[in-house]
Design a protein around this motif. Structure first.
Motif, PDB file in Angstrom:
ATOM      1  N   SER A   1       0.903  -1.437   0.300  1.00  0.00           N
ATOM      2  CA  SER A   1       0.453   0.156  -0.206  1.00  0.00           C
ATOM      3  C   SER A   1       1.145   1.254   0.285  1.00  0.00           C
ATOM      4  CB  SER A   1      -0.933   0.065   1.021  1.00  0.00           C
ATOM      5  OG  SER A   1      -2.138   1.270   1.051  1.00  0.00           O
ATOM      6  N   ASP A   2       0.270   2.029  -0.572  1.00  0.00           N
ATOM      7  CA  ASP A   2       0.729   3.716  -0.431  1.00  0.00           C
ATOM      8  C   ASP A   2       0.251   4.511   0.634  1.00  0.00           C
ATOM      9  OD1 ASP A   2       2.253   2.779  -2.545  1.00  0.00           O
ATOM     10  OD2 ASP A   2       1.378   3.803  -4.242  1.00  0.00           O
ATOM     11  N   LYS A   3      -0.249   3.942   1.238  1.00  0.00           N
ATOM     12  CA  LYS A   3      -1.590   4.380   2.337  1.00  0.00           C
ATOM     13  C   LYS A   3      -0.105   5.015   3.403  1.00  0.00           C
ATOM     14  CE  LYS A   3      -4.991   4.702   5.089  1.00  0.00           C
ATOM     15  NZ  LYS A   3      -6.884   3.637   5.969  1.00  0.00           N
ATOM     16  N   PRO A   4       0.215   6.592   4.327  1.00  0.00           N
ATOM     17  CA  PRO A   4       1.428   6.386   5.143  1.00  0.00           C
ATOM     18  C   PRO A   4       0.974   5.698   6.475  1.00  0.00           C
ATOM     19  CG  PRO A   4       0.207   8.537   4.503  1.00  0.00           C
ATOM     20  CD  PRO A   4      -0.268   6.945   3.481  1.00  0.00           C
ATOM     21  N   VAL A   5       1.484   4.172   7.209  1.00  0.00           N
ATOM     22  CA  VAL A   5       1.675   3.828   7.982  1.00  0.00           C
ATOM     23  C   VAL A   5       1.361   4.383   9.221  1.00  0.00           C
ATOM     24  CG1 VAL A   5       3.029   2.100   9.366  1.00  0.00           C
ATOM     25  CG2 VAL A   5       3.420   1.878   7.347  1.00  0.00           C
ATOM     26  N   GLY A   6       1.669   5.906  10.009  1.00  0.00           N
ATOM     27  CA  GLY A   6       0.600   6.319  10.561  1.00  0.00           C
ATOM     28  C   GLY A   6      -0.652   6.122  10.595  1.00  0.00           C
ATOM     29  N   GLU A   7      -1.496   6.833   9.159  1.00  0.00           N
ATOM     30  CA  GLU A   7      -2.610   6.156   9.649  1.00  0.00           C
ATOM     31  C   GLU A   7      -4.079   5.132   9.156  1.00  0.00           C
ATOM     32  OE1 GLU A   7      -3.400   8.460   5.763  1.00  0.00           O
ATOM     33  OE2 GLU A   7      -2.555  10.592   6.453  1.00  0.00           O
ATOM     34  N   MET A   8      -3.427   3.896   9.359  1.00  0.00           N
ATOM     35  CA  MET A   8      -3.741   2.101   9.306  1.00  0.00           C
ATOM     36  C   MET A   8      -4.143   2.437  10.185  1.00  0.00           C
ATOM     37  SD  MET A   8      -0.303   0.167   6.854  1.00  0.00           S
ATOM     38  CE  MET A   8      -1.095   0.297   5.199  1.00  0.00           C
ATOM     39  N   SER A   9      -5.217   1.382   9.815  1.00  0.00           N
ATOM     40  CA  SER A   9      -6.054   0.473  11.151  1.00  0.00           C
ATOM     41  C   SER A   9      -5.011  -0.321  11.462  1.00  0.00           C
ATOM     42  CB  SER A   9      -7.066  -0.200  11.116  1.00  0.00           C
ATOM     43  OG  SER A   9      -6.723  -0.691  10.264  1.00  0.00           O
ATOM     44  N   PHE A  10      -5.329  -1.004  12.174  1.00  0.00           N
ATOM     45  CA  PHE A  10      -4.285  -2.248  13.476  1.00  0.00           C
ATOM     46  C   PHE A  10      -4.527  -3.779  12.095  1.00  0.00           C
ATOM     47  CE2 PHE A  10      -4.594  -6.710  14.703  1.00  0.00           C
ATOM     48  CZ  PHE A  10      -3.074  -7.002  15.763  1.00  0.00           C
ATOM     49  N   GLU A  11      -5.627  -3.671  11.672  1.00  0.00           N
ATOM     50  CA  GLU A  11      -6.200  -4.551  10.404  1.00  0.00           C
ATOM     51  C   GLU A  11      -5.891  -4.321   9.370  1.00  0.00           C
ATOM     52  OE1 GLU A  11      -9.247  -4.611  14.004  1.00  0.00           O
ATOM     53  OE2 GLU A  11      -8.728  -3.251  12.646  1.00  0.00           O
ATOM     54  N   ASP A  12      -5.740  -3.346   8.788  1.00  0.00           N
ATOM     55  CA  ASP A  12      -4.606  -3.028   7.635  1.00  0.00           C
ATOM     56  C   ASP A  12      -3.237  -3.505   7.982  1.00  0.00           C
ATOM     57  OD1 ASP A  12      -7.094  -2.662   6.077  1.00  0.00           O
ATOM     58  OD2 ASP A  12      -7.461   0.034   6.581  1.00  0.00           O
ATOM     59  N   ALA A  13      -2.573  -2.452   8.703  1.00  0.00           N
ATOM     60  CA  ALA A  13      -0.965  -2.777   9.402  1.00  0.00           C
ATOM     61  C   ALA A  13      -1.097  -4.012   9.035  1.00  0.00           C
ATOM     62  CB  ALA A  13      -0.674  -1.615  10.119  1.00  0.00           C
ATOM     63  N   MET A  14      -2.022  -4.509   9.719  1.00  0.00           N
ATOM     64  CA  MET A  14      -1.371  -6.439   9.908  1.00  0.00           C
ATOM     65  C   MET A  14      -1.358  -7.164   8.979  1.00  0.00           C
ATOM     66  SD  MET A  14       0.144  -8.562  11.841  1.00  0.00           S
ATOM     67  CE  MET A  14      -0.664  -8.893  13.365  1.00  0.00           C
ATOM     68  N   LYS A  15      -2.490  -7.039   7.922  1.00  0.00           N
ATOM     69  CA  LYS A  15      -2.548  -7.195   6.793  1.00  0.00           C
ATOM     70  C   LYS A  15      -1.269  -6.816   5.408  1.00  0.00           C
ATOM     71  CE  LYS A  15      -5.793  -8.173   2.318  1.00  0.00           C
ATOM     72  NZ  LYS A  15      -7.231  -7.513   2.321  1.00  0.00           N
ATOM     73  N   GLU A  16      -1.473  -5.959   5.662  1.00  0.00           N
ATOM     74  CA  GLU A  16       0.204  -5.601   4.961  1.00  0.00           C
ATOM     75  C   GLU A  16       1.721  -6.062   5.360  1.00  0.00           C
ATOM     76  OE1 GLU A  16       2.449  -1.884   2.706  1.00  0.00           O
ATOM     77  OE2 GLU A  16       0.783  -1.545   3.335  1.00  0.00           O
ATOM     78  N   LEU A  17       1.685  -6.287   6.839  1.00  0.00           N
ATOM     79  CA  LEU A  17       2.743  -6.772   7.654  1.00  0.00           C
ATOM     80  C   LEU A  17       3.160  -8.490   7.159  1.00  0.00           C
ATOM     81  CD1 LEU A  17       5.001  -6.703   9.078  1.00  0.00           C
ATOM     82  CD2 LEU A  17       3.552  -7.149  11.304  1.00  0.00           C
TER      83      LEU A  17
END
Length: 80
Positions: free
Chosen positions: A2-18
């Motif tokens: 994703s190009d979305k800034p990490v600081g704006e991500m929900s836990f779920e989005d960050a975990m999925k991308e991780l």
């Protein structure tokens, strides 16, 4: 990725991308420069997940219970 800034991500989005980043790194089919970028992004995502988990834990810990074990409300948690 994703190009979305990490600081704006929900836990779920960050975990999925991780999980996606880890999968790409584990396969080992990524060029060295790209691997370094993925690793850096993964480190940011991991930190975001840890932060969001800590925030959730603090909110849960702030719930007070009455004598019957029922929630009586939330205490304000400093910084949230």
């Amino acid at each position: 990725m994703s190009d979305k800034p990490v600081g704006e991500m929900s836990f779920e989005d960050a975990m999925k991308e991780l999980e996606q980043v880890v999968g790409q790194l584990e396969r080992g089919d990524v060029a060295l420069d790209d691997s370094i970028k993925l690793y850096e992004r993964g480190a940011e995502l991991k930190k975001r997940c840890e932060t969001k988990l800590k925030e959730a834990e603090e909110k849960v810990a702030a719930i007070t219970l009455d004598g019957d074990g029922n929630p009586t409300g939330l205490k304000p948690v400093e910084g949230l």
